[in-house]
Design an enzyme around this catalytic site. Structure first.
Site: not given
Ligand code: HDD
Length: 709
Positions: A76, A149, A340
């Site tokens: 993202h 999402n 978060h």
């Molecule tokens: Fe995630 C970012 C949505 C599963 C780990 N995620 C992130 C963002 C969105 C989502 C919209 C961007 C937020 C922003 O605009 O700053 N993620 C999802 C959805 C998931 C999902 C809808 C499943 C239903 N994500 C998911 C899993 C993991 C992560 C299973 C890790 C175990 N996601 C992250 C992250 C991020 C992230 C690495 C990257 C940047 C951030 O968090 O701030 O922690």
């Protein structure tokens, strides 16, 4: 560009932006507040001599510059955001005690960040991808983040697979290619071994993955969450965002062209809409399931690869979100915002969805690496509007100056403060759920139906949508270089729908394998018995779900649609004026596109061109109009750019209107003027054109064969 938004901050918003500064009418200073006298030259030993180490002004400026970048989000990374507010229509107190969902008088400030998943920060907006739809509610009870999402399911069922999934979709590690694209070997290798991804694959191969606008896509919380009311009673809930402009997409060929012509297409669209006062609006929807019904579905509510069809549990629209202010500073707000799923308020809680449970660890951890300090909550965009008092202290870049000598609890010296809040005073307490089980690394068998809902999705699509999905799979798998991966994918697709697999196979010049490999064997524990891991198929409650098809979306508005008027010297002033006023009245935007910039001679007053034909493209517009005027028509007919513009708009199934001599220009193009195409309007009334534009696209046109554009 139209008027700039008035930036009137209310109290809550001021709290969110305590350090704003615009430098207007101010002296240039160093970061220590020293006024700078010369910002053009470094300090030197003589005019032509070496620069001096003593130049603290130069060093401060360069040092700051050297550290300007922070790690981009791992996923993202590419995103755009906006401020706004949320207001509930009527109290939801029956289900939840969350203040922002029970008080219809309350406007809760929000900050929403939309994003793509796979690409880097500078990648194109129009990549085929899921879109992030992350909402931060600054509620009076603390920040609540709904981090969703634009698709209601996910690729994997357990967070432990997330790094594998992300590594597979990201550019390949040896050559860092391709950027922001899933059409490559490692992604499809992984997917071909991961049957649980098949439902999500249907979504990302559908047009949902190439939205027309962030303002025209749905949002989903995906996981099943829990509501808890004042009496402590819980129920399950799924969250939805429904855009009031409907759910619309572009064509894949168009998406690829937009990626070159304007990679900021979605970012610009969001920004401009807000600047123009076309505030994006979404209704918050909830599907509520009583606890007693937890096991009444043919799938597990905890499985994030499943939806509850809207026809089974209707989506109640409970409130509205309006995005009405662009950020002042991209980095400070859009880049530094930290979402978060674990930012909760009383009245909302988690379920045991294993994907959600893993996310609850990941997001704080990622902010530590991205924003560099556990004090990221003190960055203005992340600050709660409700007061923050605790005994956490110090660390990098601490901003709060905590007074007093106690930083522990319990204490008497500090009068016992800050003290714990009773539940009645808004203290958060986790939902008391009975949990009793063996400590195991395992997946419930109730998660093993990987195909039924993929089939449900495919079966619910219109013919045009099915064809787009087939073509997307042909495109993506066509980029795969390992034939075995393609064959494995055909085997999986054949378990979704035989005709889908056959159509994809035909495009790839392959045969659908008679007996699909059981790839589940690849994704079981080392000591697992393959027999126990076979996917199962469970009949669903509905065979099709109309809510899953974008063909059934809102189609009665042209608000904020971009209409291109192709004009040249000699165009009819009245014709331009009539159509333009009708479109503007209906809420659309109009741009005059001419062979050159400057004044265009007309039958009346001269008109000013907005864009040059060679500098723009039909893919940046929703529809095309060619007004009357012999001179104008003659010039356009002879212009390869104008003809290409029209052909391409036709190819992408857009509404096209022409009046008088304008129709001659159509005759010089591939647009069949005498065909009964409801979206080609010749000498019709503006209302007929507006109606055609409101339909968004006449996708059925594609079945008639393509045009060389
Ligand atoms: Fe995630 C970012 C949505 C599963 C780990 N995620 C992130 C963002 C969105 C989502 C919209 C961007 C937020 C922003 O605009 O700053 N993620 C999802 C959805 C998931 C999902 C809808 C499943 C239903 N994500 C998911 C899993 C993991 C992560 C299973 C890790 C175990 N996601 C992250 C992250 C991020 C992230 C690495 C990257 C940047 C951030 O968090 O701030 O922690």
């Amino acid at each position: 560009m139209a008027k700039k938004n008035p930036k009137s901050l209310n109290k809550k918003e001021e709290n969110l932006a305590p350090h704003t500064e615009d430098g207007a009418d101010q002296f240039l200073t160093t970061n220590q507040g020293l006024r700078i006298n010369d910002n053009q030259n470094s300090l030197k030993a003589g005019e032509r001599g070496p620069s001096l180490l003593e130049d603290f002004i130069l060093r401060e400026k360069i040092t700051h510059f050297d550290h300007e970048r922070i790690p981009e989000r791992i996923v993202h990374a590419r995103g755009s955001a906006a401020h706004g507010y949320f207001q509930v229509y009527k109290s939801m107190a029956k289900f939840t005690k969350a203040g922002f969902l029970t008080d219809p008088a309350r406007q809760t400030p929000v900050f929403v960040r939309f994003s793509t998943v796979a690409g880097s920060r500078g990648s194109t907006d129009l990549a085929r991808d899921a879109r992030g739809f992350a909402v931060k509610f600054y509620t009076d009870e603390g920040n609540y983040d709904l981090v969703g999402n634009n698709m209601p399911v996910f690729f994997i069922q357990d967070a432990v697979k997330f790094p594998d999934f992300v590594h597979a979709v990201k550019p390949e590690p040896d050559n860092e290619m391709p950027q922001a694209a899933s059409a490559h070997d490692t992604f499809w290798d992984f997917i071909s071994l991961m049957p649980e991804s098949m439902h999500m694959i249907m979504w990302v191969m559908s047009d949902r993955a190439i939205p027309r606008s962030y303002r025209m896509m749905e949002g989903f919380g995906i996981h099943t969450f829990r509501f808890i009311n004042e009496a402590g009673k819980g129920c399950f809930v799924k969250f939805h965002w429904k855009p009031l402009l409907g759910v619309h997409a572009v064509a894949w060929d168009e998406a690829q062209a937009i990626s070159g012509k304007d990679p900021d297409f979605h970012r610009r669209d969001l920004w401009n809409a807000i600047e123009n006062g076309d505030y994006p609006e979404y209704e918050l929807g909830v599907q509520i399931v009583p606890e007693a019904d937890e096991h009444k579905f043919p799938f597990d509510l905890l499985d994030p690869t499943k939806i509850i069809p809207e026809e089974v549990v209707p989506v109640q629209r409970i409130g509205k979100m309006v995005l009405n202010r662009n950020p002042d500073n991209f980095f400070a707000e859009t880049e530094q915002v930290a979402f978060h799923p674990g930012h909760l308020v009383p009245g909302i809680d988690f379920s045991n969805d294993p994907l959600l449970q893993g996310r609850l660890f990941s997001y704080t951890d990622t902010q530590l690496s991205r924003l560099g300090s556990p004090n990221f909550h003190e960055i203005p965009i992340n600050r709660a509007v409700s007061p923050v008092h605790n005994n956490q202290r110090d660390a990098h870049m601490r901003q709060t100056i905590n007074r007093g000598n106690t930083a522990y609890e319990p204490n008497t010296i500090g009068g016992g403060c800050p003290f714990q809040a009773k539940i009645a005073d808004g203290g958060f307490s986790s939902y008391e759920e009975r949990v009793d089980g063996h400590k195991v690394r395992a997946r419930s068998r109730s998660f093993f139906d990987h195909f039924s809902q993929a089939t449900l999705f495919y079966e619910s699509q219109s013919e045009a949508e099915k064809t787009h999905l087939v073509n997307a799979l042909r495109f993506e798998l066509g980029k795969v270089t390992v034939t075995d991966i393609r064959i494995r994918m055909l085997g999986l697709l054949s378990q979704v729908d035989k005709s889908l697999a056959a159509r994809v196979a035909e495009g790839l010049g392959l045969k659908v394998p008679a007996k699909p490999e059981q790839p589940i064997n690849h994704s079981i524990p080392a000591d697992g018995d393959p027999a126990k891991f076979q996917p199962k198929v469970v009949p669903q409650q509905v065979k099709t779900s109309p809510a899953l098809s974008m063909a059934n979306t809102v189609k009665d508005t042209v608000k904020s649609r971009m209409i291109a008027f192709l004009v040249a010297d000699g165009v009819s002033f009245d014709d331009v004026n009539d159509m333009k006023s009708a479109l503007l009245k209906a809420g659309a935007q109009v741009q005059l596109i001419a062979p050159r910039l400057g004044a265009i001679k007309t039958s009346g007053k001269a008109l000013e061109a907005d864009e040059r034909l060679p500098a723009t493209s039909s893919v940046l517009f929703d529809a095309v109009y060619i007004p009357k005027g012999a001179g104008s028509a003659a010039t356009l007919k002879a212009s390869p750019e104008a003809i290409h513009f029209i052909n391409e708009a036709y190819k992408h199934c857009k509404a096209i209107a022409a009046d008088g001599e304008g129709a001659e220009v159509l005759k010089a193009s591939y647009v069949p003027v005498d065909d009964k195409d409801p979206a080609v309007i010749i000498n019709g009334k503006p209302a007929a054109f507006i109606k055609a534009v409101a339909q968004h696209r006449y996708w059925e046109r594609e079945a008639k064969g393509g045009v060389p554009a």
